[in-house]
Scaffold this motif. Structure first.
Motif, PDB file in Angstrom:
ATOM      1  N   ASN A 213     101.921  25.378  52.731  1.00  0.00           N
ATOM      2  CA  ASN A 213     102.601  25.660  51.598  1.00  0.00           C
ATOM      3  C   ASN A 213     102.877  27.201  51.417  1.00  0.00           C
ATOM      4  N   MET A 233     113.424  21.026  51.180  1.00  0.00           N
ATOM      5  CA  MET A 233     111.864  20.994  51.276  1.00  0.00           C
ATOM      6  C   MET A 233     111.420  20.036  50.326  1.00  0.00           C
ATOM      7  N   PRO A 235     107.704  18.990  48.271  1.00  0.00           N
ATOM      8  CA  PRO A 235     106.185  18.670  48.326  1.00  0.00           C
ATOM      9  C   PRO A 235     105.792  17.347  48.298  1.00  0.00           C
ATOM     10  N   ARG A 243     103.913  20.817  52.900  1.00  0.00           N
ATOM     11  CA  ARG A 243     105.283  20.479  52.603  1.00  0.00           C
ATOM     12  C   ARG A 243     105.806  19.896  53.892  1.00  0.00           C
TER      13      ARG A 243
END
Length: 283
Positions: A213, A233, A235, A243
């Motif tokens: 992260n 990207m 999460p 990530r």
């Protein structure tokens, strides 16, 4: 009049079929415990592929003449699956030579001359990771791309995260797969080389991987001066310290690289150059 599978009714071609039961000697036999999902598909170019509960099979051509279907030469992987050999052999015996076929209410029945038959139903999802009895995957991205399809998802195994991709070039084609893992708590260079992978979907490269992260942006830099591509990207809901990233990057030259940056725009590690095979490469 004979036609190839390309000219067959749309209800047959490009659909994922999953086996409900085998009709053998007048009795209904369900796939045994321990068998992988039994899947069948026909592609628009006259090929057939699927699984028999153990091995993957592929080949053709498939030629259709009314309610008759003729299957050409079929090849298969050679994995051993103790306890289900009789069942897989029975599946393969029906899918050989000339057979009868019908589709009624999304149920495909393929019958051999001896009365044995395979009864399939239309799969609710085209994606292999949506197999019955398996937990729903944590999907990051999926959809159609050109004539093909892809799905990017992740699985958590203790202190490791596995990023997985399934993809195909066209409806009815067999699926390709790759997976890569990253250990939580990684403190080395970014991007982590061993967590980066790529594939080709309908003629375009898809690059993906995982970072910590600390990474705010991952950029793909094509060799030869083409514009860089900022990869999406992702999460991971239940893994806040990791990530994923991924995206389509066209058809770049081999030698293109990937760079990771923090929120201030500082590069976090040396560029990583993913390798992919090209026609003519030695194996």
């Amino acid at each position: 009049m004979s036609t190839s599978a390309m000219d067959a009714p749309v209800v047959l071609v490009g659909v994922e079929w999953t086996l409900v039961h085998l009709r053998r000697d007048g009795a209904l036999v369900e796939p045994p415990h321990g068998a992988r999902e039994v899947v069948l598909r026909f592609s628009a170019d006259g090929q057939m592929s699927g699984t028999d509960g153990c091995n993957f099979f592929f080949g053709g051509p498939v030629v259709i003449s009314g309610a008759r279907l003729s299957v050409g030469r079929i090849g298969a992987t050679l994995m051993g699956c103790p306890g289900i050999v009789d069942f897989t052999a029975a599946v393969g015996a029906v899918l050989r030579g000339e057979v009868d076929w019908t589709v009624l209410d999304d149920v495909l029945t393929i019958g051999a001359a001896n009365g044995d038959a395979l009864v399939y139903e239309r799969r609710r999802s085209i994606y292999p990771s949506d197999r019955p009895g398996r937990p729903a995957p944590d999907v990051l991205a999926e959809g159609a791309h050109g004539a093909g399809h892809y799905r990017l998802f992740y699985v958590v195994f203790g202190d490791r995260v596995s990023l997985e991709m399934e993809y195909r070039d066209a409806p009815g084609d067999g699926w390709g797969f790759w997976g890569t893992t990253m250990e939580r708590g990684w403190s080395g260079p970014e991007p982590y080389p061993m967590s980066t992978a790529e594939c080709q979907v309908a003629g375009e490269r898809f690059v993906a991987g995982m970072v910590t992260n600390a990474v705010a942006r991952v950029t793909f830099r094509p060799l030869g001066g083409a514009n860089p591509v900022d990869l999406t990207m992702y999460p991971l809901a239940d893994v806040p310290d990791v990530r994923a990233y991924g995206g389509f990057v066209g058809d770049p030259r081999r030698g293109s690289d990937i760079v990771a940056y923090d929120a201030d725009g500082s590069q976090l590690g040396p560029p990583y150059t993913p390798h992919w095979w090209l026609p003519g490469d030695p194996i």
